[in-house]
Design a protein around this motif. Structure first.
Motif, short mmCIF file in Angstrom:
data_model
loop_
_atom_site.label_atom_id
_atom_site.label_comp_id
_atom_site.label_asym_id
_atom_site.label_seq_id
_atom_site.Cartn_x
_atom_site.Cartn_y
_atom_site.Cartn_z
N PRO A 337 90.06 61.77 49.08
CA PRO A 337 90.14 61.55 47.63
C PRO A 337 91.51 61.94 47.08
O PRO A 337 92.04 61.26 46.19
CB PRO A 337 89.04 62.46 47.07
N ALA A 340 93.92 59.27 47.76
CA ALA A 340 93.62 58.06 46.98
C ALA A 340 94.37 58.09 45.64
O ALA A 340 94.60 57.03 45.05
CB ALA A 340 92.11 57.97 46.74
N ARG A 341 94.75 59.28 45.20
CA ARG A 341 95.49 59.35 43.93
C ARG A 341 96.95 58.98 44.09
O ARG A 341 97.65 58.73 43.12
CB ARG A 341 95.40 60.78 43.37
N ASP A 345 95.86 51.89 47.62
CA ASP A 345 95.09 51.72 48.86
C ASP A 345 95.57 52.70 49.92
O ASP A 345 96.70 53.18 49.89
CB ASP A 345 95.24 50.28 49.37
N ASN A 346 94.68 52.92 50.85
CA ASN A 346 94.88 53.98 51.81
C ASN A 346 94.24 53.53 53.12
O ASN A 346 93.03 53.35 53.20
CB ASN A 346 94.18 55.21 51.21
N SER A 390 97.33 58.46 57.45
CA SER A 390 96.86 57.63 56.35
C SER A 390 98.03 56.87 55.79
O SER A 390 99.00 57.48 55.36
CB SER A 390 96.31 58.57 55.28
N LEU A 392 99.71 54.76 53.01
CA LEU A 392 99.53 54.50 51.58
C LEU A 392 100.17 53.16 51.24
O LEU A 392 101.31 52.90 51.63
CB LEU A 392 100.18 55.62 50.76
#
Lengths: 494, 377
Positions: A337, A340-341, A345-346, A390, A392
């Protein structure tokens, strides 16, 4: 939807519905398109497909009936648990049945003397531990989605979590599986004892992503809750220092219950969302959890503090209360989460590498990220080598979208090159199916297909997932040429 | 990958019988060729290693395919908790190399003879006293290189703890006794040796002991083995110094100096096993009821009740039925050196049919150890 597919859909519905209706109540069959949208994808939302219809069976007999009907009419079946999968593994097949197992949510029995629970596949992971908690027992696999994910899904994906190094994956924590074959036959694998006669088919069924059968009952192991648990957070100025610290802990004969690592971007993102007191100036932090008897944990805690201090930890925080431990873990579990900020997209990767390659791979990932002009954040189950880089990006930008997926493939190639794997715990589904062509040779893939054939000769169970066809690999490999040459030139080609 | 592995391997651990990379490649090719030839000519093969577990299964008729010369540790890095070795590597060498680094095989595999190999240990899938607490052989298998029944060289799994790419074929090989493939290279997870260990003894009848074991099973105690025989329970505790000390206080009983007991139990050399007769192994849920007296003459119980050895003159069917009705299974073991054999618990029709199709998917001509597990596999 073109007219011909619409007609085909109508024809299939006309032949399937009357047959299903013989045993399945109408309210358990969903055919309205607007309702079917709820089943069009799992948590990998960039891939979507509407099913022909969704069936929500309540009994084993109903599952058997659905399978017999679909087998006879040669209609594909995709099973779905809670839909928290990350690889489009339970994405429906066009003109196929989506079999939602959410109503199989009963805990049939908790056997205290044998420390097992017999449950339906739709029971939520956390619900098992909650039910066992009054008896001081718990179910060990704890994927981050454990509040929502179902144990059936855990078995299908061989789910892990943050405590795998010490307590194993799902495959280590189940004893018995009852499943329905595509022909509608009920078969039991394993038993309530520690081993069973014949082949170890519970191992094959675990992680088979719904391609071999439909689970209807699961006997899981329950473990005693440790008497003591201590959590610590250590900061390091370089990735190398953190990597060395992890190797030293394991080398000292200590198996922590959890051993996690987060890079600076991850630390900052988490800190901004959770205000957990993570040191934002560190290049990496390690979260280390020790559990066992009070005496054991105190012994190990002092050893780990000594190792971290000797290996240049810049800061060590030891949780003194349960609240402090929860704060450290809650922040880690909120990593996604938090990320996600940072971007719309991630794209979460799941490659696993031998730990010794950590610093090297980490550096190469960052170089690749620069090359593709994308940001990558690393959150890592350091104890077992499972990386979750991850990527981004913004999927509304086609070029970024393309670059993100290319970068993902390059990262997985890196994992294979250092002796690792493209997936540690999320599974293959559709999302990583092309990268299977990088990890396995044509003969190995053919062996997988032959094994699938033994369970599902008509290829009706979750078709097109997990194991790529040789034709698909030939196509993928033809397109996937980088630096002007094929990756892994020594591997057999299609 | 093998050149990297060879470089990483400490020189001090080299054995004179270890293969060089070139020799290993040549041997692999020779084994592949032999299987391919057998496949083409539909000629059954009897796969052998050190011969230590030849009694564990039914007899196989076929040309011998020996993997005992295919030996050597390919890669071992203690901080990775992973070892990769060739199937013919003697188990005692692997255990000695691990012990030098303070590590061990968590499933404590039985050897039975000094010739036991890694390949045989994994193919048979047998585990020792630590089984209920640390896991079985299959729990530690991370990856294999193998030859299927068509003579194809295949790699599954790897050298990492978590790997969900493709079906878990490596674990399927564990206990398949070579009927699905010839094992070549095997990667295993290893565990640290405990810093401290002690054995305690308590007395009581089976019911009392079973209640005690059930109670302990729900507590986080560092128990690593149990053995119950003639109203005496032996419990091994393993962990840190203070961890085993505090556990000893909570379980009670007396500490005994017993350095042979667990070794004897693991190797079936406990005085209980000296009988020449065939012996039953019942694998049961640990808290399964006491086996009725009419079904046995003498018994020894391990794994907190989950593994029970019996000498019996009762009808075979009665023992098999009792085991099944109580959630487990039974096998009949004859360890006579010349013509020993083991009969495994019958499978349900559906499961047998599925097992046959799986066998066929790996070994379409039925040439790999045919009949070793069951007449129809």
């Amino acid at each position: 939807m073109t007219l011909s597919t619409a007609t085909q859909r109508d024809n299939l519905l006309n032949s399937l519905l009357p047959e299903l209706g013989q045993l399945i109540p109408a309210q358990s069959i969903i055919t309205k398109v607007e309702q079917l949208h709820a089943y069009e994808c799992d948590a990998f939302t960039t891939m979507r497909q509407l099913p022909l219809l969704t069936v929500l069976p309540e009994t084993i007999e109903q599952v058997q009936h659905v399978m017999r009907c679909c087998h006879r009419l040669e209609i594909p079946v995709v099973a779905r648990g809670a839909g928290t999968g990350l690889t489009a593994g339970s994405m429906p097949v066009e003109h196929g049945v989506l079999l939602g197992m959410s109503k199989f949510d009963q805990i049939h029995d908790i056997d205290l003397d044998n420390r097992t629970a017999l449950i339906g596949p739709g029971v939520r992971n956390k619900a098992v531990s909650d039910a066992a908690a009054p008896h001081n027992l718990y179910f060990a696999p704890d994927p981050s989605s454990q509040l929502a994910c179902s144990v059936g899904g855990n078995v299908a994906e061989n789910a892990g979590g943050i405590h795998c190094l010490k307590y194993g994956l799902t495959v280590h924590n189940i004893l018995e599986l009852e499943f329905v074959t595509i022909e509608g036959e009920l078969i039991t694998l394993g038993c309530a004892a520690l081993d069973a006669a014949g082949y170890d088919l519970t191992a094959i069924m675990t992680g088979s992503e719904g391609l071999l059968g439909i689970l209807v009952k699961i006997r899981v192991k329950l473990l005693p809750v440790p008497a003591s648990t201590r959590v610590m957070l250590a900061a390091f100025a370089t990735i190398e220092d953190a990597g060395n610290a992890i190797a030293a802990v394991i080398g000292a004969g200590i198996i922590p219950a959890g051993l996690e690592m987060i890079d600076q971007t991850g630390i900052c993102a988490i800190e901004e969302l959770m205000h957990a007191g993570y040191p934002v100036d560190a290049a990496a932090v390690i979260i280390c959890e020790l559990d066992g008897s009070i005496a054991e944990v105190e012994d190990e805690l002092s050893s780990v503090i000594r190792i971290f201090t000797d290996l240049n930890a810049t800061d060590i925080q030891i949780a003194e209360t349960a609240e402090e431990s929860t704060r450290i873990w809650a922040a880690r579990k909120a990593a996604f989460p938090a990320l996600a900020r940072l971007a719309p997209d991630n794209y979460i990767m799941d490659g696993t590498i031998p730990r010794r390659a950590l610093a090297q791979v980490w550096k190469q990932i960052n170089q690749l990220a620069d090359q593709y002009q994308l940001q990558v954040v690393n959150v890592f189950h350091a104890g077992d080598g499972n990386m979750h880089p991850s990527i981004l990006f913004d999927s509304s930008d086609d070029d970024q979208h393309r670059r993100a997926f290319e970068l993902g493939t390059r990262i997985l190639e890196l994992c294979i090159e250092v002796g690792g794997t493209i997936s540690g715990e999320h599974g293959i589904g559709l999302e990583k199916i092309n990268q299977m062509c990088l990890q396995f040779s044509a003969t190995e893939l053919q062996q997988f297909h032959a094994l699938k054939q033994a369970f599902d000769p008509k290829q009706l169970l979750n078709p097109g997932k997990q194991i790529p066809t040789l034709a698909r690999c030939a196509e993928f490999n033809a397109m996937h040429v980088h630096h002007g040459e094929m990756p892994f030139p020594h591997l057999e080609r299609f | 990958m093998e050149t990297v592995a060879a470089r990483q391997r400490p020189i001090t651990q080299a054995q004179s019988t270890d293969l060089t990379i070139d020799q290993a490649t040549n041997q692999t090719q020779a084994l592949v060729d032999q299987v391919r030839h057998a496949y083409v000519h539909q000629q059954p093969l009897m796969i052998t290693g050190g011969g230590s577990k030849s009694f564990y299964g039914r007899s196989v008729e076929g040309d011998q395919l020996s993997v005992s010369d295919y030996r050597g540790i390919i890669n071992y890095e203690p901080s990775e908790l992973v070892i990769t070795a060739r199937a013919g590597t003697p188990l005692h060498i692997i255990e000695a190399v691990l012990a030098e680094e303070g590590q061990m095989l968590g499933f404590e595999p039985p050897h039975y003879t000094p010739h036991a190999t890694l390949g045989g240990a994994i193919a048979c899938g047998l585990s020792g006293p630590r089984r209920p607490y640390s896991g079985a052989a299959r729990d530690f298998v991370l990856g294999v290189t193998m030859i299927n029944g068509k003579g194809e060289l295949l790699h599954f799994g790897g050298q990492v703890m978590k790997n969900v790419a493709g079906y878990d074929v490596s674990r399927l090989m564990c206990g398949a006794q070579g009927t699905l493939g010839v094992l070549l290279d095997i990667s295993l997870k290893v565990i640290p040796q405990p810093a401290s260990e002690q054995t305690r003894i308590l007395s009581g009848n089976q019911k009392q002991i079973q209640n005690l074991l059930s109670k302990w099973g729900r507590l986080p105690l560092p128990i690593s083995a149990t053995l119950f025989h003639n109203d005496q329970l032996y419990v091994r505790l393993s962990g840190t110094e203070s961890g085993t000390h505090s556990a000893a206080l909570s379980i009670g009983g007396d500490q005994i100096i017993e350095d042979q007991l667990w070794q004897q139990a693991k190797e079936l050399q406990h005085p209980f096993f000296t009988s020449e007769q065939t012996c039953w192994r019942l694998s049961l849920p640990p808290a399964a009821p006491e086996i009725p007296e009419y079904l046995f003459k003498n018994q020894l119980i391990e794994w907190a009740g989950a593994q029970r050895w019996l000498y019996s003159e009762a009808d075979h069917c009665n023992i098999i039925r009792w085991a099944e009705n109580n959630g487990g299974h039974a096998s009949l073991i004859d360890r006579n050196t010349s013509d020993g054999y083991t009969l495994f618990h019958p499978m349900s029709t559906g499961l047998m049919a599925l097992s046959q199709r799986i066998k066929k998917s790996f070994d379409p001509a039925g040439i790999l150890n045919p009949g070793r597990l069951y007449p129809d596999l």
